[in-house]
Write a protein that holds these residues in place. Structure first.
Motif, PDB file in Angstrom:
ATOM      1  N   LEU A  98      62.395 -36.726 -31.152  1.00  0.00           N
ATOM      2  CA  LEU A  98      62.777 -36.685 -29.746  1.00  0.00           C
ATOM      3  C   LEU A  98      64.267 -36.415 -29.591  1.00  0.00           C
ATOM      4  CD1 LEU A  98      61.982 -36.948 -26.792  1.00  0.00           C
ATOM      5  CD2 LEU A  98      62.247 -39.431 -27.006  1.00  0.00           C
ATOM      6  N   LEU A  99      65.088 -37.035 -30.440  1.00  0.00           N
ATOM      7  CA  LEU A  99      66.532 -36.811 -30.370  1.00  0.00           C
ATOM      8  C   LEU A  99      66.862 -35.347 -30.650  1.00  0.00           C
ATOM      9  CD1 LEU A  99      68.066 -39.961 -32.119  1.00  0.00           C
ATOM     10  CD2 LEU A  99      67.425 -39.630 -29.728  1.00  0.00           C
ATOM     11  N   ILE A 154      66.166 -33.274 -27.542  1.00  0.00           N
ATOM     12  CA  ILE A 154      67.232 -33.428 -26.545  1.00  0.00           C
ATOM     13  C   ILE A 154      68.417 -32.555 -26.906  1.00  0.00           C
ATOM     14  CG2 ILE A 154      68.914 -35.055 -25.596  1.00  0.00           C
ATOM     15  CD1 ILE A 154      66.728 -37.240 -25.943  1.00  0.00           C
ATOM     16  N   ARG A 211      62.030 -41.820 -17.979  1.00  0.00           N
ATOM     17  CA  ARG A 211      62.561 -40.446 -17.967  1.00  0.00           C
ATOM     18  C   ARG A 211      64.062 -40.467 -18.209  1.00  0.00           C
ATOM     19  NH1 ARG A 211      60.248 -36.971 -13.278  1.00  0.00           N
ATOM     20  NH2 ARG A 211      58.637 -36.692 -14.883  1.00  0.00           N
ATOM     21  N   LEU A 212      64.516 -39.619 -19.125  1.00  0.00           N
ATOM     22  CA  LEU A 212      65.942 -39.484 -19.437  1.00  0.00           C
ATOM     23  C   LEU A 212      66.418 -38.090 -19.064  1.00  0.00           C
ATOM     24  CD1 LEU A 212      68.510 -40.704 -20.925  1.00  0.00           C
ATOM     25  CD2 LEU A 212      67.713 -39.413 -22.930  1.00  0.00           C
ATOM     26  N   SER A 247      61.482 -50.049 -21.545  1.00  0.00           N
ATOM     27  CA  SER A 247      61.874 -49.604 -20.205  1.00  0.00           C
ATOM     28  C   SER A 247      61.614 -50.701 -19.177  1.00  0.00           C
ATOM     29  CB  SER A 247      61.096 -48.341 -19.823  1.00  0.00           C
ATOM     30  OG  SER A 247      61.352 -47.290 -20.719  1.00  0.00           O
ATOM     31  N   PHE A 270      61.326 -41.626 -23.043  1.00  0.00           N
ATOM     32  CA  PHE A 270      62.428 -41.720 -23.997  1.00  0.00           C
ATOM     33  C   PHE A 270      62.381 -43.037 -24.765  1.00  0.00           C
ATOM     34  CE2 PHE A 270      66.952 -42.946 -24.761  1.00  0.00           C
ATOM     35  CZ  PHE A 270      67.203 -42.030 -25.771  1.00  0.00           C
ATOM     36  N   PHE A 319      68.951 -42.727 -17.214  1.00  0.00           N
ATOM     37  CA  PHE A 319      67.656 -43.221 -17.679  1.00  0.00           C
ATOM     38  C   PHE A 319      67.041 -44.060 -16.565  1.00  0.00           C
ATOM     39  CE2 PHE A 319      65.094 -46.446 -20.016  1.00  0.00           C
ATOM     40  CZ  PHE A 319      64.133 -45.570 -20.504  1.00  0.00           C
ATOM     41  N   THR A 359      74.326 -39.149 -19.008  1.00  0.00           N
ATOM     42  CA  THR A 359      72.921 -39.534 -19.210  1.00  0.00           C
ATOM     43  C   THR A 359      72.466 -40.390 -18.036  1.00  0.00           C
ATOM     44  OG1 THR A 359      73.348 -41.626 -20.376  1.00  0.00           O
ATOM     45  CG2 THR A 359      73.320 -39.613 -21.707  1.00  0.00           C
ATOM     46  N   VAL A 366      63.622 -35.431 -20.397  1.00  0.00           N
ATOM     47  CA  VAL A 366      62.539 -35.840 -21.295  1.00  0.00           C
ATOM     48  C   VAL A 366      61.891 -37.108 -20.760  1.00  0.00           C
ATOM     49  CG1 VAL A 366      63.527 -34.775 -23.355  1.00  0.00           C
ATOM     50  CG2 VAL A 366      64.114 -37.129 -22.796  1.00  0.00           C
ATOM     51  N   ASP A 367      60.593 -37.179 -20.881  1.00  0.00           N
ATOM     52  CA  ASP A 367      59.845 -38.361 -20.469  1.00  0.00           C
ATOM     53  C   ASP A 367      59.585 -39.267 -21.670  1.00  0.00           C
ATOM     54  OD1 ASP A 367      59.766 -37.524 -17.846  1.00  0.00           O
ATOM     55  OD2 ASP A 367      57.829 -36.523 -18.057  1.00  0.00           O
TER      56      ASP A 367
END
Length: 205
Positions: free
Chosen positions: A2-3, A6, A164-165, A27, A21, A131, A129, A18-19
């Protein structure tokens, strides 16, 4: 993985969305924590930095609470963003020095009008960023992040859904937060370079 996604998207487009995260449990824990913070912990968000910072509720009227590594409730999120900082530096040689972030609370009716997070050569903030923490957010709840292109065109209208990020270049994209119709919580942060003067490390915020 994932990183890497991004970083690749930021390299290609200057921003990414991105969803999922973080796992839902993490979260939700941040959301619960933000809701339980006493009212006196929240401060009105200002415009500008340090001595030039002012409060202008005609431009923004959200409330903020800064996260610090010495608080256990903040540690997991900050550790993950540290991993992302290291990967950005390794992959794109960005020279990111550190990361600062705060919880943001947009009460019913709160907004943040069009703005840039940094101006070229005049800020140490490189990457922004955001989040999002609220579960079950709907279009009619408002509070969308709108990201604009170089000609003022709308590139993205981002619904603030939990997990989501959004990451974008701080000095490139004008953006705004539309009025929220209910309490909206997020973590907003910046990866920074060290714009030190005379050996004094550039201070946070």
């Amino acid at each position: 993985m994932l990183l890497t996604t991004i970083i690749d998207r930021v390299a290609d487009n200057g921003y990414c969305i991105v969803d999922n995260f973080l796992p839902k449990q993490q979260s939700q824990a941040l959301y619960d924590y933000s809701q339980q913070l006493p009212a006196q912990y929240w401060n009105m968000a200002g415009i500008g930095r340090q001595q030039s910072q002012t409060i202008n509720t005609m431009v923004r009227n959200d409330r903020i609470y800064w996260l610090t590594p010495d608080q256990p409730e903040h540690a997991d999120y900050l550790a993950i963003m540290e991993e992302l900082r290291v990967e950005f530096n390794r992959s794109l040689f960005m020279g990111l020095f550190d990361y600062e972030c705060h919880l943001a609370h947009y009460p019913n009716g709160a907004f943040y009008k069009k703005h840039l997070d940094a101006f070229k050569g005049r800020s140490n903030r490189v990457l922004t960023t955001v989040f999002y923490l609220n579960p079950e957010w709907r279009e009619e709840d408002g509070g969308q992040l709108v990201i604009y292109g170089a000609k003022g065109e709308v590139l993205e209208t981002v619904l603030p859904q939990q997990g989501r990020l959004v990451v974008f270049l701080s000095d490139r994209f004008v953006h705004e937060v539309l009025p929220s119709k209910r309490d909206r919580f997020s973590v907003t942060g910046w990866f920074r370079i060290n714009a030190s003067v005379s050996g004094i490390i550039d201070p946070p915020r």
